[in-house]
Structures are given as structure tokens and as C-alpha cells.
Design an enzyme around this catalytic site. Sequence first.
Site, PDB file in Angstrom:
ATOM      1  N   ASN A   2     -28.042  13.043 -21.712  1.00  0.00           N
ATOM      2  CA  ASN A   2     -27.333  14.194 -22.297  1.00  0.00           C
ATOM      3  C   ASN A   2     -26.533  15.002 -21.291  1.00  0.00           C
ATOM      4  OD1 ASN A   2     -28.177  14.046 -24.936  1.00  0.00           O
ATOM      5  ND2 ASN A   2     -29.812  15.555 -24.749  1.00  0.00           N
ATOM      6  N   ASN A  23     -24.630  21.626 -24.950  1.00  0.00           N
ATOM      7  CA  ASN A  23     -23.181  21.815 -24.902  1.00  0.00           C
ATOM      8  C   ASN A  23     -22.654  22.425 -26.204  1.00  0.00           C
ATOM      9  OD1 ASN A  23     -20.364  21.010 -23.845  1.00  0.00           O
ATOM     10  ND2 ASN A  23     -20.485  19.892 -25.778  1.00  0.00           N
ATOM     11  N   SER A  53     -24.412  24.113 -28.448  1.00  0.00           N
ATOM     12  CA  SER A  53     -24.943  25.480 -28.601  1.00  0.00           C
ATOM     13  C   SER A  53     -24.116  26.480 -27.807  1.00  0.00           C
ATOM     14  CB  SER A  53     -26.400  25.555 -28.113  1.00  0.00           C
ATOM     15  OG  SER A  53     -27.190  24.642 -28.805  1.00  0.00           O
ATOM     16  N   ASP A  93     -35.065  13.968 -30.938  1.00  0.00           N
ATOM     17  CA  ASP A  93     -34.204  13.564 -29.818  1.00  0.00           C
ATOM     18  C   ASP A  93     -34.911  13.754 -28.480  1.00  0.00           C
ATOM     19  OD1 ASP A  93     -31.933  12.770 -31.295  1.00  0.00           O
ATOM     20  OD2 ASP A  93     -31.444  14.866 -31.647  1.00  0.00           O
TER      21      ASP A  93
HETATM   22  P1  NAP Z   1     -36.019  21.186 -26.163  1.00  0.00           P
HETATM   23  O1  NAP Z   1     -35.515  22.406 -25.489  1.00  0.00           O
HETATM   24  O2  NAP Z   1     -37.470  21.130 -26.564  1.00  0.00           O
HETATM   25  O3  NAP Z   1     -35.166  20.880 -27.509  1.00  0.00           O
HETATM   26  C1  NAP Z   1     -33.786  20.771 -27.467  1.00  0.00           C
HETATM   27  C2  NAP Z   1     -33.196  20.573 -28.847  1.00  0.00           C
HETATM   28  O4  NAP Z   1     -31.986  19.807 -28.638  1.00  0.00           O
HETATM   29  C3  NAP Z   1     -34.049  19.796 -29.862  1.00  0.00           C
HETATM   30  O5  NAP Z   1     -33.837  20.357 -31.126  1.00  0.00           O
HETATM   31  C4  NAP Z   1     -33.466  18.385 -29.780  1.00  0.00           C
HETATM   32  O6  NAP Z   1     -33.531  17.673 -31.018  1.00  0.00           O
HETATM   33  C5  NAP Z   1     -32.013  18.685 -29.523  1.00  0.00           C
HETATM   34  N1  NAP Z   1     -31.288  17.589 -28.849  1.00  0.00           N
HETATM   35  C6  NAP Z   1     -31.629  16.872 -27.736  1.00  0.00           C
HETATM   36  N2  NAP Z   1     -30.684  15.953 -27.467  1.00  0.00           N
HETATM   37  C7  NAP Z   1     -29.727  16.083 -28.436  1.00  0.00           C
HETATM   38  C8  NAP Z   1     -28.505  15.417 -28.701  1.00  0.00           C
HETATM   39  N3  NAP Z   1     -28.018  14.449 -27.902  1.00  0.00           N
HETATM   40  N4  NAP Z   1     -27.764  15.823 -29.771  1.00  0.00           N
HETATM   41  C9  NAP Z   1     -28.204  16.804 -30.572  1.00  0.00           C
HETATM   42  N5  NAP Z   1     -29.350  17.478 -30.376  1.00  0.00           N
HETATM   43  C10 NAP Z   1     -30.107  17.122 -29.328  1.00  0.00           C
HETATM   44  O7  NAP Z   1     -35.671  19.972 -25.154  1.00  0.00           O
HETATM   45  P2  NAP Z   1     -35.798  18.420 -25.359  1.00  0.00           P
HETATM   46  O8  NAP Z   1     -36.193  18.111 -26.754  1.00  0.00           O
HETATM   47  O9  NAP Z   1     -36.598  17.880 -24.220  1.00  0.00           O
HETATM   48  O10 NAP Z   1     -34.261  17.958 -25.134  1.00  0.00           O
HETATM   49  C11 NAP Z   1     -33.596  18.152 -23.897  1.00  0.00           C
HETATM   50  C12 NAP Z   1     -32.231  18.684 -24.215  1.00  0.00           C
HETATM   51  O11 NAP Z   1     -32.342  20.000 -24.732  1.00  0.00           O
HETATM   52  C13 NAP Z   1     -31.314  18.882 -23.029  1.00  0.00           C
HETATM   53  O12 NAP Z   1     -30.677  17.694 -22.660  1.00  0.00           O
HETATM   54  C14 NAP Z   1     -30.361  19.959 -23.529  1.00  0.00           C
HETATM   55  O13 NAP Z   1     -29.143  19.416 -24.003  1.00  0.00           O
HETATM   56  C15 NAP Z   1     -31.079  20.580 -24.709  1.00  0.00           C
HETATM   57  N6  NAP Z   1     -31.166  22.044 -24.590  1.00  0.00           N
HETATM   58  C16 NAP Z   1     -30.555  22.770 -25.563  1.00  0.00           C
HETATM   59  C17 NAP Z   1     -30.547  24.149 -25.480  1.00  0.00           C
HETATM   60  C18 NAP Z   1     -29.833  24.926 -26.543  1.00  0.00           C
HETATM   61  O14 NAP Z   1     -29.331  24.299 -27.482  1.00  0.00           O
HETATM   62  N7  NAP Z   1     -29.732  26.238 -26.418  1.00  0.00           N
HETATM   63  C19 NAP Z   1     -31.168  24.795 -24.411  1.00  0.00           C
HETATM   64  C20 NAP Z   1     -31.798  24.013 -23.445  1.00  0.00           C
HETATM   65  C21 NAP Z   1     -31.791  22.616 -23.539  1.00  0.00           C
HETATM   66  P3  NAP Z   1     -34.894  17.240 -31.730  1.00  0.00           P
HETATM   67  O15 NAP Z   1     -35.301  18.438 -32.526  1.00  0.00           O
HETATM   68  O16 NAP Z   1     -34.509  16.074 -32.600  1.00  0.00           O
HETATM   69  O17 NAP Z   1     -35.881  16.888 -30.652  1.00  0.00           O
END
Ligand code: NAP
Length: 264
Positions: free
Chosen positions: A123, A166, A168, A49
Site C-alpha cells: 500500500n 491516501n 482518507s 485488507d
Molecule cells: P488499520 O489502521 O487497522 O486499518 C486500516 C483500514 O484501511 C482498514 O479499514 C483496512 O480495510 C483499510 N485498507 C487497508 N488497505 C486498503 C486498501 N488497499 N484499500 C482500501 N482500504 C484499505 O491498519 P491495517 O488494517 O493494518 O492496514 C494498514 C493500512 O492502513 C496502511 O497501509 C494505511 O494505508 C492504512 N491506514 C489508513 C488510515 C486512514 O485511513 N486514516 C490511517 C492509518 C493507516 P479492512 O477493514 O478491510 O481491513
Amino acid sequence: MKNVFIYSNNDANSLKAKNELKALLEKENITVKDDFSSDIELVIAIGGDGTFLRAIKASDYSDVLILGINTGHLGFFADYSPNQLDEVVKVCTSDNYLIQSYKTIKTEVETKDSKIILDPAINDIYVKHGLSSIIHLDLSIGDSFIESMAGDGLLISSSAGSTAYNYSLGSSIVDPRLDLLQIKPVAPSNNAVYRSITSSLLVPGNENIVIEPKDVNDTVIVVDGNENKIEDVKKIIITLQDRVIKIIRKPDYKFWNKVRTKFI
Ligand code: NAP
């Protein structure tokens, strides 16, 4: 389709899929490009993603079609796998595909002396302190003041982003057919001094969410994981906009089936 842009991460599996797909598409007289240009009809993102989001950024957030091939990540946006490249070629050689449109999030930032529009978000937008400190934010929905919150920050997610950060944070997964924004306080301080709503708030997509940082020089506004550090922010206005991304889905795509297979 005549011109396709393939955007891949650097994993060995992704690069292998990219080379195989390029050869298959070229056999069909389709030109495969490594950079985005205005003649591109389809963007193919190979990775997870995160790669999908970066492919959209690399395509200037244009409303071109985008298709995802998942190489071993969560892959919420991607419907195809590297062993289904023939199906991807069929998409490129026929007009027979399902398109899912998502509105993007618009973020307007007013500082002491300027107005800035940030990149559209697919997102989420996360507003936090420039240092690892508690941030104080005034939150309004439209012209209704809601609260002064203190905590790590506020996360504003689209329906598409509801399964990312969101989720998480324990907030709701939203059916992407609903045009709404979800506001989630991140680690809000709740004690005799500060009071904040702890649940998420759901607002119509066309409503303005207004955030005013208090007593902070540097505010960080994270757009789909990309940090923007901005000085002297007075006001941040967040809303859904008609600028869309268009994802190619498999004919049998069902959002709630995907939720079950990815999360249960
Ligand atoms: P990353 O911090 O390297 O990875 C974020 C994780 O979120 C990856 O596992 C990614 O999936 C997953 N993800 C991204 N968009 C998603 C969606 N619409 N639905 C379900 N899972 C999704 O950052 P990144 O890969 O550049 O992605 C940016 C996104 O990370 C931000 O928009 C934010 O939502 C998310 N994020 C999540 C957390 C948390 O969950 N604690 C913390 C910071 C940011 P893949 O493994 O398929 O790449």
C-alpha cells in the site's frame, strides 16, 4: 494445487470460514497448512485488507498466488465471501483464474553508518517524526529538489494503496494498471515561515523519491501500517520494484466496479 496456506484473523466468522474451507479442501486431497513454507502454491487470507497485508508478510513477500475471503471488512483486496467457499475450492482444483499483479514499493534507508532495506510495501510508506512533533523533510524526485516541507509527514502510496490512507487524505484513487507512486504531504504547515505543496504529486514508478529528514533523531517509517523507528536517518529512497504480489481475482473483476461498490 497440492499445498495451501490459510491465514486468518481471529474473528469468529473468519475462523468458522477457515474450518469449513479446510474440510472442503482436504476432501479434494489438498494439504492445508497453518504456516508458510516453500512448497505452498496458494495463500488464502481470511479477514479484511489488513489481514490480507499480514498474510503477505507471513508468506515472506514471496510471489506466490494469494486469494482473499472478506469477512465483513472493507475488503478491497478480497473478491470472495464466506458463502462462496465452493468457488474458492474450484480455484484450487482448476487452472482457471484471473491473476492481478501489483509491483511493491522498495524503501532503502541510509543512516549515519548503515544502509537498510525495509520490507516491501503493498500500500504505502509513511515517513513521520518519532515523537508526535512536526517533522522537517527535504523532498526530491530523482535529482530534482522539490521542497523542504514541515508537517506530520509524507505518505508515498502505490496504485494499490491509493484507496487506503491516501484516499482518507483526499488524494486520488489510481487505476492499478498504472505503475506510479503518489506523494501526499500529511498536514503540511503553510504560513509565512513554511511553504509546501498541498496536493499530491504523481511520479512514474521507476523514479526515485528521495526524502531527507532534518533535525530529527528518530524517524518513523511506517510500511503498510508497521512502524520502523530508525535513528539518525540521512536519506530514504523510495521506488516501485519488480518484486510483485499476485492476487487471484474473480473472472468478472473490474477495479472501477469495486471502487463504486466500496465507496459510493
Ligand atoms: P488499520 O489502521 O487497522 O486499518 C486500516 C483500514 O484501511 C482498514 O479499514 C483496512 O480495510 C483499510 N485498507 C487497508 N488497505 C486498503 C486498501 N488497499 N484499500 C482500501 N482500504 C484499505 O491498519 P491495517 O488494517 O493494518 O492496514 C494498514 C493500512 O492502513 C496502511 O497501509 C494505511 O494505508 C492504512 N491506514 C489508513 C488510515 C486512514 O485511513 N486514516 C490511517 C492509518 C493507516 P479492512 O477493514 O478491510 O481491513
